[in-house]
Write a protein that holds these residues in place. Structure first.
Motif, short mmCIF file in Angstrom:
data_model
loop_
_atom_site.label_atom_id
_atom_site.label_comp_id
_atom_site.label_asym_id
_atom_site.label_seq_id
_atom_site.Cartn_x
_atom_site.Cartn_y
_atom_site.Cartn_z
N GLU A 196 -12.77 77.36 1.14
CA GLU A 196 -14.33 77.25 1.61
C GLU A 196 -14.99 77.42 0.15
O GLU A 196 -15.94 76.86 -0.12
N ASP A 197 -14.31 77.78 -1.11
CA ASP A 197 -14.60 78.00 -2.22
C ASP A 197 -14.80 76.45 -3.02
O ASP A 197 -15.52 76.27 -4.04
N GLN B 70 -15.51 72.44 -3.10
CA GLN B 70 -16.19 71.40 -2.36
C GLN B 70 -15.42 70.21 -2.69
O GLN B 70 -15.09 69.92 -3.73
#
Length: 617
Positions: free
Chosen positions: A273-274, A276
């Motif tokens: 999730e870090d 993008q």
């Protein structure tokens, strides 16, 4: 089993702190350079024809170099360029300030190249560099792209009085961006010429979003483009259909952009999730003061991210791609059962090549679940089950073996030269004794079957040495029927075994007129506008269902002298969309191109085929 050239790799790093910060925290000024090396090595699969790196030092004083670049061709290019960079560093006096050390800077750019245009040599290796007597006008560029309307872009440049020295989309992109940058600098110069610190005011006032919006107005294709000016204003942007992919990470020390998500995760030790994803039509812009902003430089339209990226080209270590490839394998359960006549007891499962391993795991999970369901039903059907009955039922398992092992050194040796075909049969070593001769079916999954050359020349012959009753080759992707024009090395119609199969069926059934009529329809469209063109090449496939084409492919690829029965099974288009719901770019399978240039490309490809092959028959 077939090796496809595809999609370059990009790596862009911007350090947000002074060099001294990294020396104090990490003990070296090479923090950024070392991260660039790791990003490129982790994307080595994306370009073995050449590689290049660039570095910009914003602190360099007038009279000293501020842009450094190193490029090389060949499969060892990454090693070579970094060795040369470190040699230049080692030759420098040890007491040099950071702003004078070669390849010491705040911005790093890296590129790995695969040519899909036929052009090769050091002149085509990124990053490309456009020098200017103002730092704000100097421009370094790299990307992962292919423009479908290169002729139009080329003519537009000439009409503006420019003289491109290479017929290269990269060079044209560089010149287009550079010309709009020059224009803006000139306007700002006139505005600030009577004031002090003119260069600083020009640099602070440049509107990169405006430059990029003007740049991409006439582009058609799939692209991710990365660039930086001599003042380390940095940008990356993506095509409005989202065909090519790019990912980014930002914290208070560093910004990274790369072609694949797990590459950034691994290099920076991050959670999924870090990292993008850059959105279609979006530009990621970083000003020289570290300010970050996003700008929509093109209107999003017909978003069609590349599905081949998920099936084959990207690293399987990506969280989502891993699950998607497993699902591709799972969804092949029913067609495989049909091919083996539901005879699981006498069937061995395997995979070739290693890139198909994840789909193999998914396939095995689906068969394990299927078998467990059968066991459960069998237990229910026995009124009084004994231990003997239960042991017999539970001992039934899906059989899987590593039936072929790739000889990597031999593969490297035989990829060049006239003896490739005769030596191809020795690329793989088989595991003798892994199946029961004349009794077992052998099911082997591959990620894709495009041309079928390797299957016919080596793989099926190799597998037949094990003497199976039946060989079932399974493709986790659908039938490749149409050429790609956005960066994959699949441009000629007669390369595709599915196309050759359809042509063969048309001729066998006295339907040659369809080939001729398709040619005429394509010819009539050559002078239409891009938006008016229709992909009439689809007519070649319309008379036949999916399994008819697959059967003919099997016939075309079955080598002479093979004892086993051979069946080739393909993934369906519906199953592909089910497995990869967010990446519906399927033009190579469906003929539904996401941009007008794609339709023009496919009709030209068919015309080239017809005029070279059909017109002389």
């Amino acid at each position: 089993m077939e090796y496809l050239k595809h999609e370059c790799g990009i790596a862009l790093i911007r350090l947000l702190k002074p060099i001294e910060y990294y020396v104090e925290k990490y003990g070296i000024w090479q923090y950024g350079l070392n991260k660039l090396y790791l990003l490129m090595e982790k994307q080595h699969n994306r370009g073995q024809e050449g590689a290049g790196i660039g570095c910009i030092n914003v602190s360099a004083k007038p009279g000293t170099e501020y842009i450094f670049r190193e490029r090389a061709i060949g499969s060892n290019a990454i090693k070579e360029i970094f060795q040369n960079a470190y040699k230049a560093i080692d030759k420098s006096p040890s007491n040099l300030p950071y702003e004078e050390i070669p390849f010491c800077g705040e911005l790093y750019m890296g590129h790995l190249r695969y040519s899909t245009t036929g052009h090769s040599g050091i002149s085509y290796i990124h990053p490309f560099l456009r020098r200017n007597n103002r730092r704000s006008g100097s421009l370094m560029l790299c990307g992962n792209f292919n423009l479908t309307n290169l002729d139009e872009v080329f003519e537009d440049l000439i009409s503006k009085g420019q003289h491109p020295c290479l017929y290269s989309d990269t060079l044209m992109m560089l010149e287009i961006i550079g010309s709009y940058l020059d224009y803006q600098i000139q306007v700002l110069y006139e505005k600030f010429k009577s004031e002090k610190e003119i260069n600083k005011k020009i640099a602070d006032s440049i509107d990169l979003g405006c430059v990029l919006r003007n740049t991409v107005k006439k582009w058609d294709g799939g692209y991710v483009v990365c660039g930086a000016t001599g003042n380390i204003d940095m940008f990356a942007f993506r095509d409005p259909q989202g065909i090519r992919s790019a990912f980014y990470y930002k914290d208070n020390e560093i910004i990274i952009i790369a072609s694949e998500r797990p590459v950034i995760q691994t290099v920076m030790n991050l959670k999924v999730e870090d990292v993008q994803e850059l959105l279609p039509g979006q530009a990621f812009i970083v000003r020289r003061n570290g300010q970050v902003y996003f700008e929509q430089i093109q209107q999003v339209s017909n978003v069609r991210p590349c599905s081949f990226e998920r099936i084959y080209f990207s690293r399987g270590s990506d969280k989502d791609i891993y699950q998607e490839r497993k699902m591709l394998g799972k969804l092949l359960l029913n067609p495989i059962l049909k091919a083996i006549d539901n005879d699981l007891k006498n069937t061995v499962f395997s995979f070739i090549p290693n890139t198909a391993e994840i789909a193999f795991y998914g396939m095995m999970e689906s068969f394990d679940a299927y078998l467990n369901k059968q066991k459960k039903q069998e237990v229910k059907n026995i009124h009084k089950i004994t231990d003997e009955n239960l042991d017999k039922i539970l001992s039934t398992k899906i059989r899987q073996e590593k039936v072929a092992i790739k000889d990597i050194k031999l593969r490297t040796f035989i990829t060049e030269g006239d003896n490739r075909d005769s030596l191809a049969a020795h690329v793989y070593d088989i595991t003798y004794g892994s199946i029961h001769p004349q009794k077992d079916n052998l099911v082997v999954i591959d990620d894709s079957i495009v041309r079928g050359t390797t299957l016919k020349q080596s793989i099926i012959n190799i597998l037949d040495r094990l003497e199976p009753k039946k060989i079932v080759i399974v493709s986790s992707s659908p039938q490749v029927r149409y050429p790609d024009c956005y960066g994959i090395d699949m441009s000629r119609m007669d390369e595709f075994v599915a196309f050759r199969a359809a042509i063969a069926l048309l001729k066998e059934r006295g339907m040659h007129h369809i080939i001729d009529e398709t040619y005429q329809k394509c010819k009539e469209q050559l002078f239409l506008s891009e938006k008016q063109i229709v992909n009439y090449v689809k007519d070649i496939y319309l008379p036949f269902d999916y399994e008819e084409i697959a059967s003919k492919i099997t016939e075309l690829l079955r080598p002479e002298g093979i004892k086993a029965e051979v069946i080739i099974v393909y993934q369906t288009l519906d199953s592909l969309h089910q497995a990869c719901p967010n990446h519906n770019g399927d033009w190579y399978f469906s003929g539904n191109y996401p941009t007008p240039g794609g339709n023009r490309f496919v009709i030209r490809s068919f015309i080239d085929y017809y005029e070279k092959k059909e017109s002389i028959q």
